[in-house]
Design a protein around this motif. Structure first.
Motif: not given
Length: 173
Positions: A14, A21, A51, A119, A134-135, A137, A143, A145-146
């Motif tokens: 990702a 982003v 997501y 993405f 899922s991100y 932002i 970002v 977390y993903y």
């Protein structure tokens, strides 16, 4: 030349933590009504959980959407909004937004897959579909977390935990 070759490699996971982003606008549906969604506008209000899901009305995608809908108050308490994105057409997503999303959060249509590709969320084995990715932002547009896993069970829990770990914004003086 080596950099160009690296860009041609398929995305492994990702966008990475800290990556900016791509901002996007897309046709979306909430409660069966369509509107134009803007990521930039949503980020101006706080963090966004974005997501991606493969297909509306499939069993796992319905389970995941229902889980996000059930947890929407927890996301709101953390100052976050939620948006789901798939390659489904807007009419399909308008129905899905009522049935599986319980009219609690919007879902956006990306039939051209430009957002999905931006993405790195294109499913490598089935390129007509988005991967389950899922991100979180941050309001900065980066970002935070993903999480990528075709199993829908942990996405909500992981997104909530990541939001809880975000540094709290301090008011500017």
């Amino acid at each position: 030349m080596a950099a160009a070759a690296m860009l041609a490699l398929p995305a492994v996971a990702a966008l990475d933590i800290g990556d900016p982003v791509p901002k996007f606008t897309a046709n979306a549906a909430l409660g069966g009504k369509t509107f134009r969604y803007s990521l930039a506008d949503a980020l101006a209000k706080g963090p966004v959980v974005l997501y991606f899901f493969p297909a509306a009305d499939s069993t796992d995608c319905s389970i995941e959407a229902h889980a996000f809908a059930e947890a929407i108050d927890q996301f709101a308490a953390l100052g976050a909004t939620v948006i789901g994105v798939s390659a489904d057409d807007i009419d399909t997503l308008a129905k899905f937004s009522v049935k599986s999303c319980q009219s609690r959060f919007p879902v956006a249509s990306d039939e051209a897959k430009t957002v999905i590709e931006g993405f790195d969320a294109l499913m490598q084995t089935r390129p007509d579909f988005a991967n389950r990715l899922s991100y979180v932002i941050a309001p900065s547009g980066k970002v935070a977390y993903y999480y990528q896993n075709l199993n829908p069970d942990k996405h909500v829990e992981r997104m909530l935990n990541a939001l809880r770990a975000l540094p709290k914004a301090t008011p500017s003086r």
